[in-house]
Write a protein that holds these residues in place. Structure first.
Motif, PDB file in Angstrom:
ATOM      1  N   ALA A   1     -23.227  22.149 -30.285  1.00 44.75           N
ATOM      2  CA  ALA A   1     -22.084  22.903 -29.756  1.00 44.75           C
ATOM      3  C   ALA A   1     -21.132  22.003 -28.980  1.00 44.75           C
ATOM      4  O   ALA A   1     -19.919  22.215 -28.963  1.00 44.75           O
ATOM      5  N   ASP A   2     -21.693  20.981 -28.316  1.00 46.10           N
ATOM      6  CA  ASP A   2     -20.879  20.070 -27.511  1.00 46.10           C
ATOM      7  C   ASP A   2     -20.200  18.983 -28.334  1.00 46.10           C
ATOM      8  O   ASP A   2     -19.194  18.409 -27.906  1.00 46.10           O
ATOM      9  N   GLN A   3     -20.754  18.671 -29.515  1.00 51.01           N
ATOM     10  CA  GLN A   3     -20.305  17.506 -30.263  1.00 51.01           C
ATOM     11  C   GLN A   3     -18.802  17.506 -30.562  1.00 51.01           C
ATOM     12  O   GLN A   3     -18.137  16.478 -30.375  1.00 51.01           O
ATOM     13  N   PRO A   4     -18.204  18.628 -31.009  1.00 46.82           N
ATOM     14  CA  PRO A   4     -16.769  18.582 -31.332  1.00 46.82           C
ATOM     15  C   PRO A   4     -15.886  18.202 -30.141  1.00 46.82           C
ATOM     16  O   PRO A   4     -14.961  17.395 -30.279  1.00 46.82           O
ATOM     17  N   VAL A   5     -16.171  18.770 -28.963  1.00 45.50           N
ATOM     18  CA  VAL A   5     -15.317  18.464 -27.813  1.00 45.50           C
ATOM     19  C   VAL A   5     -15.565  17.043 -27.321  1.00 45.50           C
ATOM     20  O   VAL A   5     -14.635  16.354 -26.884  1.00 45.50           O
ATOM     21  N   VAL A   6     -16.817  16.569 -27.394  1.00 46.02           N
ATOM     22  CA  VAL A   6     -17.107  15.191 -27.001  1.00 46.02           C
ATOM     23  C   VAL A   6     -16.375  14.215 -27.926  1.00 46.02           C
ATOM     24  O   VAL A   6     -15.773  13.236 -27.466  1.00 46.02           O
ATOM     25  N   THR A   7     -16.398  14.491 -29.216  1.00 45.00           N
ATOM     26  CA  THR A   7     -15.686  13.647 -30.180  1.00 45.00           C
ATOM     27  C   THR A   7     -14.184  13.664 -29.904  1.00 45.00           C
ATOM     28  O   THR A   7     -13.509  12.624 -29.974  1.00 45.00           O
ATOM     29  N   LEU A   8     -13.653  14.842 -29.576  1.00 44.15           N
ATOM     30  CA  LEU A   8     -12.228  14.953 -29.269  1.00 44.15           C
ATOM     31  C   LEU A   8     -11.871  14.115 -28.043  1.00 44.15           C
ATOM     32  O   LEU A   8     -10.868  13.380 -28.056  1.00 44.15           O
ATOM     33  N   LEU A   9     -12.668  14.204 -26.989  1.00 46.15           N
ATOM     34  CA  LEU A   9     -12.378  13.455 -25.771  1.00 46.15           C
ATOM     35  C   LEU A   9     -12.430  11.945 -26.032  1.00 46.15           C
ATOM     36  O   LEU A   9     -11.572  11.194 -25.570  1.00 46.15           O
TER      37      LEU A   9
ATOM     38  N   ALA B   1     -10.991  22.688 -32.753  1.00 51.39           N
ATOM     39  CA  ALA B   1     -10.391  24.019 -32.859  1.00 51.39           C
ATOM     40  C   ALA B   1     -11.207  24.914 -33.774  1.00 51.39           C
ATOM     41  O   ALA B   1     -11.452  26.093 -33.471  1.00 51.39           O
ATOM     42  N   THR B   2     -11.683  24.359 -34.891  1.00 48.56           N
ATOM     43  CA  THR B   2     -12.494  25.133 -35.838  1.00 48.56           C
ATOM     44  C   THR B   2     -13.792  25.596 -35.193  1.00 48.56           C
ATOM     45  O   THR B   2     -14.247  26.727 -35.422  1.00 48.56           O
ATOM     46  N   SER B   3     -14.390  24.734 -34.365  1.00 47.48           N
ATOM     47  CA  SER B   3     -15.645  25.108 -33.696  1.00 47.48           C
ATOM     48  C   SER B   3     -15.449  26.266 -32.723  1.00 47.48           C
ATOM     49  O   SER B   3     -16.404  26.955 -32.369  1.00 47.48           O
ATOM     50  N   GLN B   4     -14.202  26.466 -32.287  1.00 49.52           N
ATOM     51  CA  GLN B   4     -13.887  27.583 -31.393  1.00 49.52           C
ATOM     52  C   GLN B   4     -13.270  28.761 -32.169  1.00 49.52           C
ATOM     53  O   GLN B   4     -12.646  29.635 -31.579  1.00 49.52           O
ATOM     54  N   SER B   5     -13.461  28.750 -33.500  1.00 45.00           N
ATOM     55  CA  SER B   5     -12.914  29.798 -34.379  1.00 45.00           C
ATOM     56  C   SER B   5     -11.392  29.888 -34.270  1.00 45.00           C
ATOM     57  O   SER B   5     -10.799  30.970 -34.309  1.00 45.00           O
ATOM     58  N   PHE B   6     -10.763  28.719 -34.127  1.00 49.09           N
ATOM     59  CA  PHE B   6      -9.314  28.629 -33.975  1.00 49.09           C
ATOM     60  C   PHE B   6      -8.800  27.805 -35.149  1.00 49.09           C
ATOM     61  O   PHE B   6      -8.803  26.582 -35.116  1.00 49.09           O
TER      62      PHE B   6
END
Length: 266
Positions: free
Chosen positions: A64-72, A136-141
């Motif tokens: 769950a954390d991976q997408p935002v960590v990759t973004l940062l 964004a996709t991971s947040q259903s956006f």
């Protein structure tokens, strides 16, 4: 730089979104670091192992954390590029080798660093856009950033296309060095006069070499400084065009984490 319009463009003030995105990213990283004691402990253990030379301690990241960590990570790496170009301008300006490395070798090495960084910028623009979409996709956006991405790459090619092409020549076919730097190397060979031939005017070659080094250094200091400005300009445009997305996904993560940080401080 391609034309006068583009030269003027890089001197424009940074859009406010540039600093807003950096501030939001810094805030999110700070909350993530201080708001979760287990995560902070794991990060400290990993850092301690690096400092002591111990075997690496992996910092586990949940799916769950991976997408935002990759973004940062991708955002911070992208934002480092303008500073790298500034550092290269300083490298060109200074010649600290005391003759152990020739001035032509120094300038050639600086040139290759600058050219390679233009390629790195292109790859990091792509990585940031991809990470933004995945987060964004991971947040259903669901988002479509294809036009913003294409425009950023178009801007990059307008400013750096010739340098990226030169890098490709260097890596895949043959060495490419600008004429003013090649001139330095040629003059250094002419200055050698290994047999002390009295008919060779080495003083003339030394004089021309000083002029050539002055001119080459002046040109590539400006090129590196302009590259830093151009990198900020391209990044700024990408952040303006994607502001709804990065602002939304980062703020969503902050909304999840800030209550944790607040309860930890009680």
């Amino acid at each position: 730089m391609k034309n006068k319009a583009e030269c003027r463009a890089i001197d424009e003030p940074l859009p406010p979104e540039f600093l807003e995105a950096l501030n939001l990213c810094t805030k999110l990283i700070s909350v993530r670091a201080t708001g979760d004691p287990d995560r902070l402990t794991a990060a400290n253990d990993s850092l301690r192992a690096d400092l002591l030379g111990d075997p690496p301690v992996p910092t586990l990241i949940s799916a769950a954390d991976q997408p935002v960590v990759t973004l940062l990570h991708s955002f911070l790496e992208l934002m480092q590029v303008p500073n790298h170009f500034k550092a290269m301008a300083t490298m060109v300006r200074l010649y600290p080798w005391g003759g152990k490395i020739s001035r032509s070798q120094h300038m050639e090495s600086c040139y290759y660093l600058i050219v390679h960084e233009t390629y790195i910028l292109e790859e990091r623009l792509k990585a940031f856009t991809k990470a933004l979409i995945e987060c964004a996709t991971s947040q259903s956006f669901e988002v479509d950033l294809s036009s913003a991405h294409k425009y950023a790459i178009k801007l990059h090619n307008a400013f750096f296309g010739e340098m990226v092409a030169a890098r490709g020549i260097h890596v895949h076919q043959r060495s490419y060095v600008p004429r003013e730097i090649k001139r330095l190397g040629t003059l250094e060979l002419l200055m050698l006069n290994p047999l002390n031939d009295p008919t060779i005017d080495a003083a003339l070659w030394r004089f021309l070499h000083r002029l050539a080094f002055r001119d080459a250094r002046k040109k590539w200091i400006k090129n590196a400084d302009d590259a830093s400005k151009a990198a900020q300009y391209v990044i700024g445009h990408l952040l303006v065009q994607t502001q709804l997305v990065w602002r939304t996904v980062m703020q969503e993560e902050l909304n999840k984490l800030e209550p944790i940080g607040a309860s930890t401080n009680l």
